[in-house]
Design an enzyme around this catalytic site. Sequence first.
Site, PDB file in Angstrom:
ATOM      1  N   ASP A   9     -39.777  65.685 -25.385  1.00 46.43           N
ATOM      2  CA  ASP A   9     -39.648  65.127 -26.737  1.00 46.43           C
ATOM      3  C   ASP A   9     -40.673  65.800 -27.660  1.00 46.43           C
ATOM      4  O   ASP A   9     -41.615  65.155 -28.109  1.00 46.43           O
ATOM      5  CB  ASP A   9     -39.829  63.591 -26.716  1.00 46.43           C
ATOM      6  N   ASP A  13     -47.870  68.417 -27.242  1.00 45.57           N
ATOM      7  CA  ASP A  13     -48.179  68.796 -25.858  1.00 45.57           C
ATOM      8  C   ASP A  13     -46.911  69.155 -25.103  1.00 45.57           C
ATOM      9  O   ASP A  13     -46.945  69.979 -24.180  1.00 45.57           O
ATOM     10  CB  ASP A  13     -48.982  67.706 -25.137  1.00 45.57           C
ATOM     11  N   ASP A  14     -45.771  68.595 -25.518  1.00 42.55           N
ATOM     12  CA  ASP A  14     -44.495  69.044 -24.956  1.00 42.55           C
ATOM     13  C   ASP A  14     -44.287  70.521 -25.260  1.00 42.55           C
ATOM     14  O   ASP A  14     -43.761  71.279 -24.429  1.00 42.55           O
ATOM     15  CB  ASP A  14     -43.318  68.276 -25.563  1.00 42.55           C
ATOM     16  N   ASN A 156     -52.670  54.144 -23.056  1.00 39.92           N
ATOM     17  CA  ASN A 156     -53.027  54.634 -24.389  1.00 39.92           C
ATOM     18  C   ASN A 156     -52.293  53.852 -25.481  1.00 39.92           C
ATOM     19  O   ASN A 156     -52.842  53.561 -26.527  1.00 39.92           O
ATOM     20  CB  ASN A 156     -52.813  56.152 -24.532  1.00 39.92           C
ATOM     21  N   GLU A 162     -48.921  53.323 -20.910  1.00 42.60           N
ATOM     22  CA  GLU A 162     -48.884  54.673 -21.482  1.00 42.60           C
ATOM     23  C   GLU A 162     -47.605  54.818 -22.325  1.00 42.60           C
ATOM     24  O   GLU A 162     -46.581  54.191 -22.044  1.00 42.60           O
ATOM     25  CB  GLU A 162     -48.928  55.677 -20.306  1.00 42.60           C
ATOM     26  N   ASN A 164     -45.045  57.068 -22.816  1.00 44.67           N
ATOM     27  CA  ASN A 164     -43.709  57.413 -22.285  1.00 44.67           C
ATOM     28  C   ASN A 164     -43.102  56.248 -21.502  1.00 44.67           C
ATOM     29  O   ASN A 164     -41.896  56.001 -21.567  1.00 44.67           O
ATOM     30  CB  ASN A 164     -43.777  58.641 -21.364  1.00 44.67           C
ATOM     31  N   HIS A 237     -51.476  66.467 -22.517  1.00 43.15           N
ATOM     32  CA  HIS A 237     -50.902  65.808 -21.338  1.00 43.15           C
ATOM     33  C   HIS A 237     -49.829  66.628 -20.605  1.00 43.15           C
ATOM     34  O   HIS A 237     -49.896  66.849 -19.401  1.00 43.15           O
ATOM     35  CB  HIS A 237     -50.244  64.483 -21.758  1.00 43.15           C
ATOM     36  N   ASP A 238     -48.771  66.990 -21.354  1.00 43.96           N
ATOM     37  CA  ASP A 238     -47.525  67.395 -20.700  1.00 43.96           C
ATOM     38  C   ASP A 238     -47.603  68.675 -19.856  1.00 43.96           C
ATOM     39  O   ASP A 238     -46.950  68.756 -18.807  1.00 43.96           O
ATOM     40  CB  ASP A 238     -46.406  67.503 -21.743  1.00 43.96           C
TER      41      ASP A 238
HETATM   42  C1  BDR Z   1     -47.386  61.212 -23.638  1.00 48.11           C
HETATM   43  O1  BDR Z   1     -46.929  60.596 -24.821  1.00 48.11           O
HETATM   44  C2  BDR Z   1     -46.551  61.557 -25.757  1.00 48.11           C
HETATM   45  O2  BDR Z   1     -47.043  61.223 -27.009  1.00 48.11           O
HETATM   46  C3  BDR Z   1     -47.039  62.890 -25.247  1.00 48.11           C
HETATM   47  O3  BDR Z   1     -46.142  63.935 -25.596  1.00 48.11           O
HETATM   48  C4  BDR Z   1     -47.110  62.695 -23.768  1.00 48.11           C
HETATM   49  O4  BDR Z   1     -45.879  63.011 -23.149  1.00 48.11           O
HETATM   50  C5  BDR Z   1     -48.852  60.854 -23.451  1.00 48.11           C
HETATM   51  O5  BDR Z   1     -49.012  59.476 -23.387  1.00 48.11           O
HETATM   52 CA    CA Z   2     -44.125  64.204 -24.332  1.00 49.77          CA
END
Ligand code: BDR
Ligand code: CA
Length: 307
Positions: A9, A13-14, A156, A162, A164, A237-238
């Site tokens: 998405d 970071d994707d 987060n 989290e 996702n 992250h990704d």
């Molecule tokens: C995840 O949430 C998204 O905002 C980022 O792309 C990552 O996949 C981190 O919590």
């Molecule tokens: Ca992501």
Amino acid sequence: MRTIVLDCDPGLDDAVALMLAAADPHIELAAVTTVAGNQTLRKVTDNARRLAGLLGVTAPVAAGCGRPLVRTPAWSTVHGDSGLGGVTLTNDPVGLDPRHGVDLIIETVLAREAGVVTLVPVGPLTNIAMAVRKEPRIVEHVREVVLMGGGYHAGNRTAVAEFNILTDPEAAAIVFGEPWPVTMVGLDLTWQALATPAVLARIAAVGTAAAELVVAMLGSYGEAYRAHRFTEGPPVHDPCAVAYVIDPTLITTRRAPITVELTGTATLGMTVADFRDPEPDCSTQVAVDLDVPRFWDLVIEALRRLP
Ligand code: BDR
Ligand code: CA
């Protein structure tokens, strides 16, 4: 060589995960599918197609699900209106594959020998859950699922959840509930992958268009995170999930059954990892420790190979 489907998405970071998957010589990127998460399906698909154009990705790019299975979507606050922070891509997009993303996932998995394709979801798990429900044979057929999401210590989006997972907890429960091997690359791991000023300086020195884009994207992302607790730099992250597929020695893991909290009022979307004496056939594991220097070396090496 590892064959993957990247379900994403984009997402700052994707975007970095896509760069790593596109450029690392150990990865065959078989398909890219998009899912609503950081931004609307329209925006993240447009970002994926333009990123693919910029990076020379030849794998098909298809749009998947536009909302979670049950919940009302809430877009991420750190990826901005475009989904790529302060960046809006204007280069030509690659064409959109006419298949639904869920069908592309199923077809890609079943088109290869059993045990070949690894699913790497780095957004909400809606497409993967839908694919399992539509074609349960993929569970036996994939090699493994390596996902970015969850965490066993803290969240987060809430204290314990989290982004996702909380965006589509029912989908996550389906994915963790199937007997395929799942590695949860969660926040405990990805909070170690910080884009510090030293890392950003190394990326800037690479000088490719892709590297410049990463610096531009992570600049705005860093501002958003500095307002919170990440003073050294934002977590990226990704790409950690892609890095684990490329080189599992970068990340230590621990086996544990994982349950997604679906009914808690304060704990909705929490991924509860039970470290007490897992059964020998436990098919789920969580990522614990990242070899940070080697991780950034891998990402920077990939950026050097890109246009
Ligand atoms: C995840 O949430 C998204 O905002 C980022 O792309 C990552 O996949 C981190 O919590
Ligand atoms: Ca992501």
